[in-house]
Design a protein around this motif. Structure first.
Motif, PDB file in Angstrom:
ATOM      1  N   ALA A  30      67.078  60.169  16.613  1.00  0.00           N
ATOM      2  CA  ALA A  30      66.279  61.284  16.081  1.00  0.00           C
ATOM      3  C   ALA A  30      65.552  60.860  14.810  1.00  0.00           C
ATOM      4  O   ALA A  30      64.386  61.219  14.607  1.00  0.00           O
ATOM      5  CB  ALA A  30      67.174  62.488  15.813  1.00  0.00           C
ATOM      6  N   GLU A  31      66.225  60.108  13.951  1.00  0.00           N
ATOM      7  CA  GLU A  31      65.585  59.644  12.718  1.00  0.00           C
ATOM      8  C   GLU A  31      64.436  58.685  13.028  1.00  0.00           C
ATOM      9  O   GLU A  31      63.372  58.772  12.416  1.00  0.00           O
ATOM     10  CB  GLU A  31      66.612  58.954  11.823  1.00  0.00           C
ATOM     11  CG  GLU A  31      67.594  59.908  11.179  1.00  0.00           C
ATOM     12  CD  GLU A  31      68.672  59.194  10.376  1.00  0.00           C
ATOM     13  OE1 GLU A  31      68.636  57.940  10.284  1.00  0.00           O
ATOM     14  OE2 GLU A  31      69.544  59.889   9.854  1.00  0.00           O
ATOM     15  N   GLU A  32      64.643  57.777  13.976  1.00  0.00           N
ATOM     16  CA  GLU A  32      63.581  56.843  14.352  1.00  0.00           C
ATOM     17  C   GLU A  32      62.384  57.589  14.935  1.00  0.00           C
ATOM     18  O   GLU A  32      61.230  57.250  14.642  1.00  0.00           O
ATOM     19  CB  GLU A  32      64.106  55.824  15.359  1.00  0.00           C
ATOM     20  CG  GLU A  32      65.069  54.824  14.758  1.00  0.00           C
ATOM     21  CD  GLU A  32      65.741  53.929  15.802  1.00  0.00           C
ATOM     22  OE1 GLU A  32      65.420  54.073  17.003  1.00  0.00           O
ATOM     23  OE2 GLU A  32      66.563  53.111  15.403  1.00  0.00           O
ATOM     24  N   ASP A  33      62.645  58.616  15.736  1.00  0.00           N
ATOM     25  CA  ASP A  33      61.561  59.402  16.316  1.00  0.00           C
ATOM     26  C   ASP A  33      60.795  60.142  15.227  1.00  0.00           C
ATOM     27  O   ASP A  33      59.561  60.186  15.252  1.00  0.00           O
ATOM     28  CB  ASP A  33      62.119  60.385  17.349  1.00  0.00           C
ATOM     29  CG  ASP A  33      61.021  61.097  18.097  1.00  0.00           C
ATOM     30  OD1 ASP A  33      60.124  60.412  18.648  1.00  0.00           O
ATOM     31  OD2 ASP A  33      61.040  62.352  18.149  1.00  0.00           O
ATOM     32  N   ALA A  34      61.514  60.710  14.261  1.00  0.00           N
ATOM     33  CA  ALA A  34      60.853  61.423  13.161  1.00  0.00           C
ATOM     34  C   ALA A  34      59.988  60.463  12.344  1.00  0.00           C
ATOM     35  O   ALA A  34      58.858  60.813  11.965  1.00  0.00           O
ATOM     36  CB  ALA A  34      61.891  62.097  12.268  1.00  0.00           C
ATOM     37  N   LEU A  35      60.499  59.259  12.096  1.00  0.00           N
ATOM     38  CA  LEU A  35      59.706  58.276  11.354  1.00  0.00           C
ATOM     39  C   LEU A  35      58.469  57.851  12.142  1.00  0.00           C
ATOM     40  O   LEU A  35      57.386  57.704  11.570  1.00  0.00           O
ATOM     41  CB  LEU A  35      60.562  57.051  11.031  1.00  0.00           C
ATOM     42  CG  LEU A  35      61.653  57.264   9.987  1.00  0.00           C
ATOM     43  CD1 LEU A  35      62.559  56.034   9.912  1.00  0.00           C
ATOM     44  CD2 LEU A  35      61.047  57.567   8.624  1.00  0.00           C
ATOM     45  N   ARG A  36      58.620  57.657  13.456  1.00  0.00           N
ATOM     46  CA  ARG A  36      57.484  57.280  14.302  1.00  0.00           C
ATOM     47  C   ARG A  36      56.412  58.367  14.276  1.00  0.00           C
ATOM     48  O   ARG A  36      55.218  58.084  14.121  1.00  0.00           O
ATOM     49  CB  ARG A  36      57.955  57.048  15.740  1.00  0.00           C
ATOM     50  CG  ARG A  36      56.849  56.641  16.693  1.00  0.00           C
ATOM     51  CD  ARG A  36      57.342  56.609  18.131  1.00  0.00           C
ATOM     52  NE  ARG A  36      57.838  57.893  18.585  1.00  0.00           N
ATOM     53  CZ  ARG A  36      57.057  58.921  18.956  1.00  0.00           C
ATOM     54  NH1 ARG A  36      55.749  58.809  18.913  1.00  0.00           N
ATOM     55  NH2 ARG A  36      57.587  60.062  19.372  1.00  0.00           N
ATOM     56  N   ARG A  37      56.842  59.618  14.395  1.00  0.00           N
ATOM     57  CA  ARG A  37      55.888  60.733  14.370  1.00  0.00           C
ATOM     58  C   ARG A  37      55.167  60.824  13.026  1.00  0.00           C
ATOM     59  O   ARG A  37      53.959  61.067  12.973  1.00  0.00           O
ATOM     60  CB  ARG A  37      56.602  62.050  14.664  1.00  0.00           C
ATOM     61  CG  ARG A  37      57.045  62.190  16.091  1.00  0.00           C
ATOM     62  CD  ARG A  37      57.884  63.464  16.262  1.00  0.00           C
ATOM     63  NE  ARG A  37      58.421  63.572  17.580  1.00  0.00           N
ATOM     64  CZ  ARG A  37      57.883  64.313  18.551  1.00  0.00           C
ATOM     65  NH1 ARG A  37      56.787  65.003  18.310  1.00  0.00           N
ATOM     66  NH2 ARG A  37      58.441  64.349  19.735  1.00  0.00           N
ATOM     67  N   GLU A  38      55.900  60.619  11.946  1.00  0.00           N
ATOM     68  CA  GLU A  38      55.295  60.678  10.614  1.00  0.00           C
ATOM     69  C   GLU A  38      54.294  59.545  10.428  1.00  0.00           C
ATOM     70  O   GLU A  38      53.212  59.746   9.878  1.00  0.00           O
ATOM     71  CB  GLU A  38      56.381  60.612   9.540  1.00  0.00           C
ATOM     72  CG  GLU A  38      55.853  60.678   8.123  1.00  0.00           C
ATOM     73  CD  GLU A  38      55.111  61.943   7.773  1.00  0.00           C
ATOM     74  OE1 GLU A  38      54.342  61.927   6.787  1.00  0.00           O
ATOM     75  OE2 GLU A  38      55.274  62.970   8.480  1.00  0.00           O
ATOM     76  N   ARG A  39      54.617  58.331  10.913  1.00  0.00           N
ATOM     77  CA  ARG A  39      53.670  57.210  10.826  1.00  0.00           C
ATOM     78  C   ARG A  39      52.391  57.524  11.600  1.00  0.00           C
ATOM     79  O   ARG A  39      51.284  57.258  11.127  1.00  0.00           O
ATOM     80  CB  ARG A  39      54.303  55.926  11.360  1.00  0.00           C
ATOM     81  CG  ARG A  39      55.215  55.222  10.389  1.00  0.00           C
ATOM     82  CD  ARG A  39      55.553  53.813  10.843  1.00  0.00           C
ATOM     83  NE  ARG A  39      56.186  53.762  12.146  1.00  0.00           N
ATOM     84  CZ  ARG A  39      57.504  53.871  12.364  1.00  0.00           C
ATOM     85  NH1 ARG A  39      58.324  54.034  11.358  1.00  0.00           N
ATOM     86  NH2 ARG A  39      57.981  53.805  13.584  1.00  0.00           N
ATOM     87  N   LYS A  40      52.535  58.085  12.797  1.00  0.00           N
ATOM     88  CA  LYS A  40      51.359  58.430  13.605  1.00  0.00           C
ATOM     89  C   LYS A  40      50.527  59.503  12.914  1.00  0.00           C
ATOM     90  O   LYS A  40      49.302  59.419  12.877  1.00  0.00           O
ATOM     91  CB  LYS A  40      51.781  58.927  14.987  1.00  0.00           C
ATOM     92  CG  LYS A  40      52.053  57.838  15.993  1.00  0.00           C
ATOM     93  CD  LYS A  40      50.997  56.785  15.993  1.00  0.00           C
ATOM     94  CE  LYS A  40      50.128  56.782  17.178  1.00  0.00           C
ATOM     95  NZ  LYS A  40      49.167  55.670  17.167  1.00  0.00           N
TER      96      LYS A  40
END
Length: 89
Positions: A30-40
């Motif tokens: 979940a943390e990795e997904d949140a970071l990926r979304r924020e980068r995008k």
């Protein structure tokens, strides 16, 4: 009256460890997904490709395909999810 987690006393130490490991894995994903979304999101902001909610509601077309996200044509899914035949219909 049972309380949440009352069944934990019946679990073996190995089962408890497996559950804890599974929770850690879920949390990391979940943390990795949140970071990926924020980068995008930051990338889209920097590129000027992210539409604001006001633009979406006003019918401004997608920066990629030009189609509006909200077209007020009923309960159909987003246009990008429809086939060409469904779009013509």
């Amino acid at each position: 009256m049972a309380y949440p987690g009352a069944d934990m006393a019946q679990l073996t130490e190995e089962q408890k460890a497996q559950r804890a490991a599974a929770r850690r894995g879920t949390t990391l994903a979940a943390e990795e997904d949140a970071l990926r979304r924020e980068r995008k999101r930051r990338e889209w902001d920097a590129d000027g490709t992210q539409l604001t909610r006001d633009e979406i509601e006003a019918g401004v077309g997608c920066r990629g395909c030009g189609q509006p996200s909200i077209d007020a044509l009923g309960d159909w899914p987003l246009l990008m999810k429809l086939t060409d035949d469904e779009k013509r219909e």
